[in-house]
Design a protein around this motif. Structure first.
Motif, PDB file in Angstrom:
ATOM      1  N   TRP A   1     -30.733  23.539 -21.901  1.00  0.00           N
ATOM      2  CA  TRP A   1     -30.673  24.182 -20.580  1.00  0.00           C
ATOM      3  C   TRP A   1     -31.784  25.218 -20.408  1.00  0.00           C
TER       4      TRP A   1
ATOM      5  N   GLU B   1     -35.164  23.576 -19.996  1.00  0.00           N
ATOM      6  CA  GLU B   1     -35.331  23.015 -18.647  1.00  0.00           C
ATOM      7  C   GLU B   1     -35.696  24.111 -17.650  1.00  0.00           C
ATOM      8  N   ARG B   2     -34.997  25.224 -17.724  1.00  0.00           N
ATOM      9  CA  ARG B   2     -35.239  26.299 -16.771  1.00  0.00           C
ATOM     10  C   ARG B   2     -36.609  26.938 -16.967  1.00  0.00           C
TER      11      ARG B   2
ATOM     12  N   CYS C   1     -39.189  25.362 -18.166  1.00  0.00           N
ATOM     13  CA  CYS C   1     -40.135  24.370 -17.632  1.00  0.00           C
ATOM     14  C   CYS C   1     -40.196  24.421 -16.111  1.00  0.00           C
ATOM     15  N   ASP C   2     -39.068  24.695 -15.468  1.00  0.00           N
ATOM     16  CA  ASP C   2     -39.079  24.873 -14.006  1.00  0.00           C
ATOM     17  C   ASP C   2     -40.008  26.021 -13.615  1.00  0.00           C
ATOM     18  N   LEU C   3     -39.895  27.135 -14.338  1.00  0.00           N
ATOM     19  CA  LEU C   3     -40.754  28.281 -14.046  1.00  0.00           C
ATOM     20  C   LEU C   3     -42.220  27.943 -14.307  1.00  0.00           C
TER      21      LEU C   3
ATOM     22  N   ASP D   1     -43.587  24.985 -14.137  1.00  0.00           N
ATOM     23  CA  ASP D   1     -44.031  24.093 -13.064  1.00  0.00           C
ATOM     24  C   ASP D   1     -44.380  24.879 -11.807  1.00  0.00           C
ATOM     25  N   GLU D   2     -43.587  25.901 -11.513  1.00  0.00           N
ATOM     26  CA  GLU D   2     -43.779  26.674 -10.285  1.00  0.00           C
ATOM     27  C   GLU D   2     -44.987  27.596 -10.361  1.00  0.00           C
TER      28      GLU D   2
ATOM     29  N   GLY E   1     -47.150  23.848 -15.140  1.00  0.00           N
ATOM     30  CA  GLY E   1     -46.370  23.242 -16.202  1.00  0.00           C
ATOM     31  C   GLY E   1     -46.823  23.563 -17.609  1.00  0.00           C
TER      32      GLY E   1
ATOM     33  N   ARG F   1     -40.442  16.398 -19.622  1.00  0.00           N
ATOM     34  CA  ARG F   1     -41.071  17.104 -18.497  1.00  0.00           C
ATOM     35  C   ARG F   1     -42.567  16.921 -18.490  1.00  0.00           C
TER      36      ARG F   1
END
Length: 307
Positions: free
Chosen positions: A261, A264-265, A267-269, A271-272, A276, A305
């Motif tokens: 978890w 994933e989070r 990686c979200d940051l 990406d934003e 990435g 990802r």
């Protein structure tokens, strides 16, 4: 795009005394757990002296060079021991982080995991401690700033122990954000919430027994928002897997699902904010089965990802 796995056989030559938790078998546990994943295998180079000097003074580096034994072990403190192969392994561990930054920054891979030992996040500017000799993650961050011309690098450390060494090496540099969740009280006794550097340090101490809910809440409310506000150009992770409920050296109660978890989070940051770009470096984790399971979960997310 893909994910690189950076390691080197020299890291097996850092041999600790019998019964020591930071043992050679840790590397087998990690590498064995991910042997079937579609990763680009890269050999960790020896770190350049100039890159070590970004974090440690020459006198300290020389003292580590001089401390290595001709046989057996030399103990720098009760926990931190050097064998004949330790210096080469430590140079590969630091060099692996530098190589990972290069691969990610030039776009050869989307992300990288550095599976080396000895770990690094307890090594202070002039002190080896907590199984660590050089500040591997801090060196990688400083290299990214100096060599690749970045302005902002974030480090997130979810090892169960506070990364006192990383904090010591970056707390006066506003270009580096350091965020740490860790059990407290616990070795090394640092990482209080009031330790904020020059406004670039976020410490989130958690009590013994803290599990998924407390960890996820800490990340959601204190770490992720600070990373997002900082908007890093590169995200580094000090990936310690010793907050797992099965780890013998601490008392937090995370599960393998929590590792997936948080990855994933993060990686979200990434990406934003930074296209990435993620470099993750192995820190702690001392139950071999839990270490392998958690490392696989973490690296699997990076690989998925990065496709």
């Amino acid at each position: 795009m893909a994910t690189a796995l950076i390691t080197h056989d020299a890291c097996y030559d850092h041999v600790t005394p019998p019964g020591h938790p930071e043992q050679v078998a840790r590397l087998d546990a990690v590498l064995g757990a991910v042997k079937d994943l579609d990763l680009i295998r890269v050999k960790a180079p020896l770190v350049a002296e100039d890159d070590l000097l970004r974090a440690h003074p020459k006198a300290y580096i020389d003292s580590i060079k001089d401390a290595g034994p001709e046989n057996g072990w030399v103990s720098l403190d009760a926990d931190t021991h050097m064998s004949v192969g330790t210096l080469q392994a430590a140079y590969r561990a630091a060099g692996g982080g530098v190589r990972a930054v290069d691969l990610v920054m030039v776009g050869e891979v989307a992300s990288a995991f550095v599976a080396t030992r000895p770990p690094g996040h307890h090594a202070e500017r002039e002190t080896a401690m907590g199984f660590c000799f050089f500040g591997n993650t801090a060196i990688a961050a400083k290299y990214a700033l100096g060599h690749h011309g970045l302005d902002r690098v974030a480090i997130v450390d979810f090892d169960v122990h506070h990364g006192n060494g990383t904090q010591d090496l970056v707390e006066e540099d506003p270009r580096i954000l350091f965020c740490s969740t860790h059990q407290s009280p616990l070795y090394p006794g640092t990482g209080a919430a009031h330790e904020t550097g020059v406004g670039n340090v976020v410490n989130v101490p958690l009590p013994e027994g803290a599990g998924s809910d407390a960890f996820r809440t800490a990340m959601e409310t204190q770490v992720f928002p600070r990373v997002a506000a900082f908007s890093p150009q590169l995200l580094l992770i000090s990936a310690g897997f010793d907050a797992h409920e099965d780890d013998p050296l601490a008392g937090m109660k995370l599960r393998t699902a929590d590792v997936a978890w948080v990855t994933e989070r993060l990686c979200d940051l990434a990406d934003e904010h930074c296209a990435g770009r993620v470099v993750s470096m192995l820190e702690g984790g001392y139950d071999l089965q839990a270490l392998g399971d958690a490392a696989r979960a973490h690296i699997s997310v990076l690989e998925e990802r990065g496709r």
